[in-house]
Motif scaffolding. Sequence first.
Motif, PDB file in Angstrom:
ATOM      1  N   ALA A  87       0.863  -1.190   0.000  1.00 13.97           N
ATOM      2  CA  ALA A  87       0.000   0.000   0.000  1.00 13.97           C
ATOM      3  C   ALA A  87       0.891   1.228   0.000  1.00 13.97           C
ATOM      4  CB  ALA A  87      -0.896   0.007   1.232  1.00 13.97           C
ATOM      5  N   TYR A  88       0.407   2.299  -0.571  1.00 17.48           N
ATOM      6  CA  TYR A  88       1.133   3.574  -0.602  1.00 17.48           C
ATOM      7  C   TYR A  88       2.565   3.398  -1.170  1.00 17.48           C
ATOM      8  CZ  TYR A  88      -2.583   4.825   2.677  1.00 17.48           C
ATOM      9  OH  TYR A  88      -3.794   5.026   3.273  1.00 17.48           O
ATOM     10  N   GLU A  89       2.690   2.506  -2.121  1.00 21.31           N
ATOM     11  CA  GLU A  89       3.971   2.210  -2.765  1.00 21.31           C
ATOM     12  C   GLU A  89       5.024   1.676  -1.801  1.00 21.31           C
ATOM     13  OE1 GLU A  89       5.048   5.649  -5.143  1.00 21.31           O
ATOM     14  OE2 GLU A  89       3.934   4.703  -6.789  1.00 21.31           O
ATOM     15  N   ARG A  90       4.561   1.069  -0.726  1.00 26.74           N
ATOM     16  CA  ARG A  90       5.456   0.460   0.257  1.00 26.74           C
ATOM     17  C   ARG A  90       4.955  -0.939   0.582  1.00 26.74           C
ATOM     18  NH1 ARG A  90       5.159   5.573   0.561  1.00 26.74           N
ATOM     19  NH2 ARG A  90       6.898   6.892   1.157  1.00 26.74           N
ATOM     20  N   LYS A  91       5.855  -1.724   1.155  1.00 27.99           N
ATOM     21  CA  LYS A  91       5.443  -3.075   1.539  1.00 27.99           C
ATOM     22  C   LYS A  91       5.252  -3.124   3.053  1.00 27.99           C
ATOM     23  CE  LYS A  91       7.370  -5.498  -2.340  1.00 27.99           C
ATOM     24  NZ  LYS A  91       8.574  -6.042  -2.913  1.00 27.99           N
ATOM     25  N   GLN A 118       2.524  -6.678  15.605  1.00 26.76           N
ATOM     26  CA  GLN A 118       3.595  -5.797  15.137  1.00 26.76           C
ATOM     27  C   GLN A 118       3.397  -5.502  13.655  1.00 26.76           C
ATOM     28  OE1 GLN A 118       6.978  -8.215  16.357  1.00 26.76           O
ATOM     29  NE2 GLN A 118       7.423  -6.746  17.978  1.00 26.76           N
ATOM     30  N   LEU A 119       3.559  -4.219  13.315  1.00 30.80           N
ATOM     31  CA  LEU A 119       3.438  -3.832  11.907  1.00 30.80           C
ATOM     32  C   LEU A 119       4.797  -3.302  11.435  1.00 30.80           C
ATOM     33  CD1 LEU A 119       1.251  -3.310   9.544  1.00 30.80           C
ATOM     34  CD2 LEU A 119       1.558  -0.935  10.204  1.00 30.80           C
ATOM     35  N   TYR A 120       5.279  -3.878  10.344  1.00 30.63           N
ATOM     36  CA  TYR A 120       6.555  -3.449   9.760  1.00 30.63           C
ATOM     37  C   TYR A 120       6.294  -2.784   8.420  1.00 30.63           C
ATOM     38  CZ  TYR A 120       8.865  -6.456  13.166  1.00 30.63           C
ATOM     39  OH  TYR A 120       9.303  -7.028  14.330  1.00 30.63           O
ATOM     40  N   MET A 121       7.134  -1.811   8.105  1.00 26.07           N
ATOM     41  CA  MET A 121       7.034  -1.160   6.792  1.00 26.07           C
ATOM     42  C   MET A 121       8.398  -1.251   6.115  1.00 26.07           C
ATOM     43  SD  MET A 121       5.761   2.697   5.849  1.00 26.07           S
ATOM     44  CE  MET A 121       7.197   3.616   6.350  1.00 26.07           C
ATOM     45  N   SER A 122       8.391  -1.660   4.865  1.00 27.37           N
ATOM     46  CA  SER A 122       9.665  -1.745   4.133  1.00 27.37           C
ATOM     47  C   SER A 122       9.640  -0.763   2.979  1.00 27.37           C
ATOM     48  CB  SER A 122       9.883  -3.130   3.558  1.00 27.37           C
ATOM     49  OG  SER A 122       9.522  -4.114   4.464  1.00 27.37           O
ATOM     50  N   SER A 123      10.688  -0.008   2.881  1.00 24.33           N
ATOM     51  CA  SER A 123      10.875   0.819   1.679  1.00 24.33           C
ATOM     52  C   SER A 123      12.338   0.617   1.276  1.00 24.33           C
ATOM     53  CB  SER A 123      10.536   2.283   1.934  1.00 24.33           C
ATOM     54  OG  SER A 123      11.213   2.761   3.042  1.00 24.33           O
ATOM     55  N   GLY A 124      12.518   0.063   0.093  1.00 28.02           N
ATOM     56  CA  GLY A 124      13.868  -0.335  -0.340  1.00 28.02           C
ATOM     57  C   GLY A 124      14.300  -1.539   0.471  1.00 28.02           C
ATOM     58  N   ILE A 162       1.037   6.339  10.724  1.00 27.37           N
ATOM     59  CA  ILE A 162       2.190   5.722  10.060  1.00 27.37           C
ATOM     60  C   ILE A 162       2.798   6.816   9.182  1.00 27.37           C
ATOM     61  CG2 ILE A 162       2.955   3.858   8.504  1.00 27.37           C
ATOM     62  CD1 ILE A 162       1.785   2.776  11.133  1.00 27.37           C
ATOM     63  N   ILE A 163       4.013   7.190   9.520  1.00 26.20           N
ATOM     64  CA  ILE A 163       4.643   8.313   8.825  1.00 26.20           C
ATOM     65  C   ILE A 163       5.251   7.797   7.519  1.00 26.20           C
ATOM     66  CG2 ILE A 163       6.400  10.126   8.995  1.00 26.20           C
ATOM     67  CD1 ILE A 163       5.782  10.017  12.089  1.00 26.20           C
ATOM     68  N   LEU A 164       4.578   8.101   6.438  1.00 28.59           N
ATOM     69  CA  LEU A 164       5.040   7.616   5.133  1.00 28.59           C
ATOM     70  C   LEU A 164       6.089   8.548   4.539  1.00 28.59           C
ATOM     71  CD1 LEU A 164       1.535   6.705   3.708  1.00 28.59           C
ATOM     72  CD2 LEU A 164       3.202   5.120   4.622  1.00 28.59           C
ATOM     73  N   HIS A 165       6.051   9.803   4.937  1.00 35.64           N
ATOM     74  CA  HIS A 165       7.026  10.779   4.443  1.00 35.64           C
ATOM     75  C   HIS A 165       7.614  11.525   5.627  1.00 35.64           C
ATOM     76  CE1 HIS A 165       4.294  10.326   0.986  1.00 35.64           C
ATOM     77  NE2 HIS A 165       5.410  10.419   0.300  1.00 35.64           N
ATOM     78  N   ASP A 166       8.936  11.622   5.639  1.00 39.98           N
ATOM     79  CA  ASP A 166       9.605  12.445   6.646  1.00 39.98           C
ATOM     80  C   ASP A 166       9.802  13.829   6.054  1.00 39.98           C
ATOM     81  OD1 ASP A 166      10.024  10.985   8.977  1.00 39.98           O
ATOM     82  OD2 ASP A 166      11.556   9.782   7.987  1.00 39.98           O
TER      83      ASP A 166
END
Lengths: 246, 280
Positions: free
Chosen positions: A23-27, A38-44, A115-119
């Motif tokens: 979702a939101y171009e992230r995994k 627990q929720l993990y977010m991967s980018s790269g 969930i902070i998708l952009h810093d």
Amino acid sequence: MKAESALVRYPIPQESGQVKFSAYERKFSAVLHENRLQLYMSSGRKKELQSDIILSEKTLSTGVEIALSPSLPDKPFSLNTSHPIHVLPWSTVSFFIPIPLWAVLSVNNIPVKDIILHDFSKTWIGETGQKGDLGYTLCTDPLSDDRKLLPDAAYTEIIIENKSKVFFSIARLIIYTPFKSLYKSEGGYLYTDRQRLLINPNNKQEIKLLRPSVAVAQIVARPRKKATKDYFSRFAGFFKKVTVMS
Amino acid sequence: MFSEFAHFLHSVLTHPLLPKIIWALALLIGGMITLKLLTYLIGKKMGSKYSPQFRMLTIKGVYYTGMTLILLYVLQLAGVKMSAIFGAAGIAGIAIGFAAQTSISNIISGLFIVSEKPFSIGDIIEVEGKLGIVDSMDLISIKLKTFDNLFIRIPNTTIINTHVVNITRYPLRRMNFTLNIAYKEDLGRVQEILMDIALKNPFCLDEPAPYFLIKDFAQSGISLLLGLWFEKNDYTNLKNSIMTEIHERFKKEGIEIPFPHISLYAGKSTEPFPVITKKQ
């Protein structure tokens, strides 16, 4: 951004206790182990823990469903455009700004965490260092229309009505995101409240937040804060500071 | 035995002063309860409109004034001559005044501090080189808690008589870094690198913009000043991250940070101290 792709909802299967989704171009991956979610977010290559929640027995017995819904960032933006925005006397300009979105994690329909998708880079929005508000810097250029749709962003329309005889050259503009609602248009895209800046004949500014001009299907997120006239008037000095008048 | 006790009880119960004593006790207890209730209501009414110090002072003032008046009334009821008490109080007042000169001065200073509001509870202040968080502001002194968990009591007169630095008064602060770079370095490039580091740091604010100044041609290098604005709570985060980033980036870019070298001489002024390295 299409609202359908922004609102994701996944039940966590009891057997595996794990769900993976994009979702939101992230995994994302959600892991339920005993009573911990627990929720993990991967980018790269980076995988970061976003949330670690201990669930009650009651929640566990009814089944766990997580949802990500779009939200607007928690602080106002200071919009830095590559060129100043010029507004001629007795004229009105309007343009669109794509606002990068955050997401809200909900567990069984209860909102839990942003969930902070952009810093964003922090900045100070205020005339002096004593009075003002913390905000984020948003470096983007205004779009003349909303045809160029960007992923993970919502559109905010800015209208500047200059009713004075003064020519304005605005270097920075505040976008009051915490006071705005997020809407799903009938076309399925995300829009925020419009922001109208009215410059009166005596050069005094007035800010109003209005519903989007597009046909709205539903409200996706309500404002984080209640807008007050006092809050907007606090930035009058800041507007003068970043605006060249002639 | 029993008749003696009955006689004693009878004499107590029929004592002419008993009703007065009961009335005085009832007044005292009733007065105390009323005062407690009154101060509670005052505190609630004042709410968050006034500072906690002013609220505390008002409540204490009302309570002690009320208690004094109740005690005086109770003593009068009990048949104590008030003129004698006032006379004694006058003499005692002079004696206490001399003895408690410092305390009274502190109390008056406390009132000035409350009205001037140079800081409030929770602020980080520096007084005479002592840095800490304001823990409480009382009638006679203020209490600080230092960052290494020490308790410091500072009399109010000291606060009035010396300069106080309130570090957390304003929401923004500027952190100044003085850096020395070697004379051979390109100043323009160094400025660009420092600005880039600053703007990429998440704790450094974009606006007000970072401040760069070529301070001095110092003995061992060119002295530069980099001023970074930050939100007051980000002090430690900014300090640690920016120091690391400057150190790493300077190393990567080959920018030399000169530092003074010390040579030790043993006796003869021209020859340096011999250094012998042992062969393994």
